[in-house]
Each structure stands twice: as C-alpha cells, then as structure tokens.
Design a protein around this motif. Structure first.
Motif, PDB file in Angstrom:
ATOM      1  N   VAL A 308       0.860  -1.193   0.000  1.00  0.00           N
ATOM      2  CA  VAL A 308       0.000   0.000   0.000  1.00  0.00           C
ATOM      3  C   VAL A 308       0.891   1.237   0.000  1.00  0.00           C
ATOM      4  CG1 VAL A 308      -1.814   1.253   1.219  1.00  0.00           C
ATOM      5  CG2 VAL A 308      -1.762  -1.253   1.294  1.00  0.00           C
ATOM      6  N   ARG A 309       0.743   2.068  -0.993  1.00  0.00           N
ATOM      7  CA  ARG A 309       1.453   3.353  -1.018  1.00  0.00           C
ATOM      8  C   ARG A 309       0.653   4.323  -0.164  1.00  0.00           C
ATOM      9  NH1 ARG A 309       5.701   3.884  -4.182  1.00  0.00           N
ATOM     10  NH2 ARG A 309       6.145   2.202  -5.662  1.00  0.00           N
ATOM     11  N   ASP A 342       7.248   8.194  -0.860  1.00  0.00           N
ATOM     12  CA  ASP A 342       7.339   6.867  -1.472  1.00  0.00           C
ATOM     13  C   ASP A 342       7.212   5.731  -0.458  1.00  0.00           C
ATOM     14  OD1 ASP A 342       7.767   8.008  -3.997  1.00  0.00           O
ATOM     15  OD2 ASP A 342       9.915   8.203  -3.591  1.00  0.00           O
ATOM     16  N   LEU A 343       6.679   6.033   0.700  1.00  0.00           N
ATOM     17  CA  LEU A 343       6.549   4.989   1.710  1.00  0.00           C
ATOM     18  C   LEU A 343       5.556   3.921   1.268  1.00  0.00           C
ATOM     19  CD1 LEU A 343       6.495   6.945   5.098  1.00  0.00           C
ATOM     20  CD2 LEU A 343       8.394   5.819   3.965  1.00  0.00           C
ATOM     21  N   VAL A 344       5.945   2.657   1.501  1.00  0.00           N
ATOM     22  CA  VAL A 344       5.083   1.519   1.157  1.00  0.00           C
ATOM     23  C   VAL A 344       4.811   0.733   2.426  1.00  0.00           C
ATOM     24  CG1 VAL A 344       4.894  -0.638  -0.121  1.00  0.00           C
ATOM     25  CG2 VAL A 344       5.913   1.378  -1.205  1.00  0.00           C
ATOM     26  N   LEU A 345       3.548   0.542   2.710  1.00  0.00           N
ATOM     27  CA  LEU A 345       3.125  -0.214   3.897  1.00  0.00           C
ATOM     28  C   LEU A 345       2.558  -1.548   3.451  1.00  0.00           C
ATOM     29  CD1 LEU A 345       2.607  -0.181   6.981  1.00  0.00           C
ATOM     30  CD2 LEU A 345       0.349   0.747   6.474  1.00  0.00           C
ATOM     31  N   CYS A 388       5.976   4.420   9.657  1.00  0.00           N
ATOM     32  CA  CYS A 388       5.354   5.663   9.244  1.00  0.00           C
ATOM     33  C   CYS A 388       4.379   6.115  10.312  1.00  0.00           C
ATOM     34  CB  CYS A 388       4.650   5.508   7.899  1.00  0.00           C
ATOM     35  SG  CYS A 388       3.180   4.460   7.955  1.00  0.00           S
ATOM     36  N   SER A 389       4.174   7.417  10.358  1.00  0.00           N
ATOM     37  CA  SER A 389       3.253   8.013  11.322  1.00  0.00           C
ATOM     38  C   SER A 389       2.149   8.720  10.549  1.00  0.00           C
ATOM     39  CB  SER A 389       3.997   8.995  12.220  1.00  0.00           C
ATOM     40  OG  SER A 389       3.088   9.764  12.972  1.00  0.00           O
ATOM     41  N   HIS A 465      10.462   1.008   2.345  1.00  0.00           N
ATOM     42  CA  HIS A 465      10.447   1.870   1.169  1.00  0.00           C
ATOM     43  C   HIS A 465      10.029   1.099  -0.058  1.00  0.00           C
ATOM     44  CE1 HIS A 465      12.077   5.601   2.751  1.00  0.00           C
ATOM     45  NE2 HIS A 465      12.938   4.884   3.478  1.00  0.00           N
ATOM     46  N   GLY A 466       9.367   1.793  -0.993  1.00  0.00           N
ATOM     47  CA  GLY A 466       9.017   1.184  -2.253  1.00  0.00           C
ATOM     48  C   GLY A 466      10.105   1.365  -3.272  1.00  0.00           C
TER      49      GLY A 466
END
Length: 466
Positions: A308-309, A342-345, A388-389, A465-466
């Motif tokens: 998930v971006r 660009d954080l990917v969860l 991530c927050s 990171h993605g």
C-alpha cells in the motif's frame, strides 16, 4: 473436583518424605563424624595410658621400674608426662613430670583430680594397676575435661566445620529436590498455564493431561468449547444483523436521497430528507464498524495483505471527502513529508483506509460546530526499525486530560474484551476499530490533546520503502 487436592496432597507427602530423608542423612553424618573423631582423638588418651602401663614394669620387688622404648617415644610425641602413685599416695615413679606434680598425694588429692580430670591444671587420664594408680598428663591446650571425659580441643575447633558440612548437605538435598520438584510441577502445570493464556486471548484450546490433573484439563476444554460456541453465536448474530439491516437501510437512504434532490419537494422536507440520509449513513458506518471490530477481535477476518502506497491512500481519502459534499463547517487538509512520499506499507488497504476515515469522521462527529482537520504523513526511524506516522488532528473542542486518559483506558479495555452496551461512551466504537486495525498491522495508536485545543490521533505502523 478431587484432582487438585490429590495433586497437592502428593506434594505435601513428598515434602514430608524429603524432611524425613534429611533427618536420616543428618543422623548418618552425625554418627560418622562421631565415630571418626572417636577413632582419631577420643580414644587416643586411653591408648596412650594403656601403652604406658604395659611398658612400665616393676623390678626388684617394686623398688624400681623399667620404662622406655615405644612407650617413652609415644609420650614424647604427645609432649606428655606420667606418674605412678602408690596405694598410700606416695610417688612410686615419674617420667618428665612437672616439678609441681612430683609429690606425694593424699586420698583427697586423688579424688579431686580423678573427678575433674585435671592435675596441676593439666588434663590427666588415669589407669588403675595392681601396684597403684598410673596418671598420664597432657599439655594444657590439648584437651578440655568434663568430669572424667576429655574432649580434644582440636576436635572442638572443628565443630563449626562439621555444622557447615551438615548444613551444606541439607542445602544440597533441598536444591536437588527443588530442581526435581520444579521440573515435575512445571511439566504438570505448564500445559494448564499455557491453555489459560491462550484462553484469555480468545483462542480455542485442547488440553491433554493424565494423572491427578486430568480432570482440570477436561474442565478447561469444556470452558474453551463453551466460549467458542458463544463467540461463534455472537459472530453469526452480528453478521445476520448486518445483513438484515443493509437492505432496508439502503432503501431508506435511497428514498431520502431522492427526496432531498427533488426540486418540487418543499425545502423543509428536502432538509429533513437530507438529515435522514446522513443519519442512515451513520447507522451503516456503525454496522460496518461493529462487524469489522468483531471479526478482528476474534481473528476471524484475515488480512488481505498487499503493498500500500500510504501517500496515495491518504490523497484518495481526502479527495473522496472533498468530492462527497464536505460541509462548509469543516476544512480538510493533507500534509506529507518529502521523505514520506514513497513509503510503502504492507497491509490490508481496505482496513487501513477505514481506520483513517474513522479518525476523520470522529473529528467531525464530535465537533458539530465545525473545525479544521489536518491529515499528515511522516517517516520515522528508531534504530533499525522504520515506520510511518499517520496523524489526524483537529482544532475542535478537544478533551480534558482526565477524559483523555479515561478514553484511552476504554479503548484498551475494548481492544482486549468485548465492550458492553452500557459502557458506550463518546469516541467509542470508531476508535476501538481503529486500534484493532492498527494492532492487527503490528502498530500502535496514540491520542493527545487538551480542552479547547483539539484532538490528535497518531498511528504508528511498520513499513518499508518502495
């Protein structure tokens, strides 16, 4: 239930047997030490006196005595001396006796040193002969006399060592017994404690035990089955209610939407219809939240894991609110750090979206007069851990510190147990669902705020990171 009393009765019997065994060991050690000391020290004076008596031979009809050889050497080794006192108390013979002891003795003198064991303050031992009384004296520091018994001071000095030896043996026995007992008890009790831990966390358990605790295991299995059936019935009821409400609720909101959009209907009626539609949508959201919270609580809803971006997901949520007719009383903004673009969860996109929507909706519901709502995304790092927050803050009425603490307590209690109907409070089910979703993703939720200063909700979720 008789198995528990039997189990603990056996433990008490084992303890009694252990105590008896320790008494026996102590007795054996005592006898062994006593025999050792007797052979080494207590019998030594008698041996010395007897040896001297046998070596002392009368000559010339008792006028003189022959003495020497091994007996004299033995006395010299012990730093001892000897006297032979005749029947009338006269001194018949002496060997290296101190000057104060070289004299004739009265019957009273003989009685005194025979009784107390001291002759001229020196420990003395007596041997009866046909020609008189043989007295062998030892150095003052060699023996402590009690009546006619002599206790070697060297042996007395070893008493603390013997006490320590016995205590060490007792402690060693206790330690070995403790290890064995602990291993046996843990082996018997561990399945029960593990089962109770699983049961308290809502998992079904199956305990297979034998012996005295078999009945206890069976009772736990029965309790687990009862809880499972209740949970299943509850889930079925919630799913049934959700299904039964969905159709009439859709009809209500549909008709209300049609009336609210009909220009031929009076404005007052259209406004009422809009209110009915808005409240109907709230009921729909509550039913969805209740169903999702129940399924997450009992791990009956598996996560649909995908990449998930996070930034894109938040933009999607904001756009839906803005395009969905957001009231003019509210302003909705989005801020994303450059490092978080660009954080990917890795998680369930639908549930994560629901969590953020619930936080935004919660800010609107509890600030009916309006407020500014800000959604933020930040990248965090704590050592090797990266997460991530997601922040949802508002400028509304907020909460007092005490109310905030009570709210967090209710959320934690609801997250670990089923909330009761009479415990419904503001910020209730929506935040409970958010906490369950965050916890299912390995994260945590934190709340902060103050009276008149708005409320801030932060979701900390592990990511990559993605």
């Amino acid at each position: 239930m008789k198995s528990f009393p039997r189990f603990f009765t056996k433990q008490l019997l084992l303890f009694a047997a252990l105590a008896f065994f320790i008494v026996v060991v102590d007795l054996v050690l005592y006898v062994g030490i006593a025999m050792h000391e007797s052979d080494v020290n207590f019998s030594e004076p008698s041996v010395v006196v007897k040896t001297v008596s046998e070596a002392l031979v009368a000559e010339d009809g008792g006028e003189s005595y022959a003495f020497g050889g091994d007996a004299a050497q033995l006395l010299d080794e012990k730093d001892a001396w000897a006297l032979l006192i005749g029947p009338d108390g006269n001194l018949l013979w002496k060997y290296k006796a101190p000057d104060e002891a070289v004299k004739d003795y009265s019957l009273n003198d003989v009685a005194l040193f025979s009784h107390y064991g001291y002759l001229e303050d020196r420990p003395s031992f007596i041997w009866s002969r046909d020609d008189g009384l043989l007295v062998v004296g030892f150095p003052a520091s060699s023996y402590s006399m009690y009546s006619t018994m002599g206790f070697p001071r060297e042996a007395i000095g070893r008493v603390p060592l013997y006490v320590l030896l016995v205590l060490s043996a007792d402690l060693l026995i206790f330690f070995v017994a403790y290890l064995i007992s602990k291993r046996r008890t843990v082996k018997s009790i561990a399945p029960l404690t593990d089962a109770l831990d699983d049961l308290s966390s809502g998992q079904a358990v199956k305990v297979n035990l034998g012996g005295d605790l078999k009945e206890v295991g069976e009772r736990i299995n029965e309790a687990s089955e009862i809880i499972r059936k209740k949970d299943s019935a509850r889930d079925s009821w919630i799913r049934g209610i959700s299904h039964d409400i969905r159709t009439p609720l859709s009809m209500i909101t549909g008709y209300a939407d049609g009336i609210a959009g009909d220009a031929e209907v009076p404005k007052r009626v259209r406004d009422d219809a809009a209110i009915i539609r808005a409240q109907g949508m709230k009921i729909k959201d509550l039913v969805l939240d209740l169903n999702a919270a129940s399924q997450l609580e009992y791990d009956m809803q598996p996560l649909n894991v995908e990449e998930v971006r996070v930034a894109g997901l938040l933009r999607e949520i904001i756009v839906e609110y803005l395009n969905g007719g957001l009231s003019e009383k509210y302003t909705l903004g989005l801020s994303i750090d450059d490092t978080a673009q660009d954080l990917v969860l890795v998680g369930d996109r639908r549930l994560l979206k629901r969590a953020v929507q619930n936080l935004v909706q919660n800010a609107m519901v509890h600030n009916p007069a309006g407020c500014a709502i800000e959604v933020g995304l930040h990248a965090k790092r704590d050592g090797s851990a990266e997460y991530c927050s997601i922040t949802v803050s508002d400028t509304g009425q907020g909460m007092s510190v005490n109310d905030l603490i009570m709210l967090q307590s209710r959320i934690l209690q609801s997250a670990s147990s089923s909330p009761k109907q009479d415990e419904a409070e503001p910020h209730g089910l929506g935040l409970v669902l958010v906490e369950k979703i965050v916890r299912a993703h390995g994260g945590i939720m934190q709340l902060a705020g103050d009276q008149g200063a708005g409320l801030v909700a932060k979701l900390y979720l592990p990511m990559r990171h993605g």
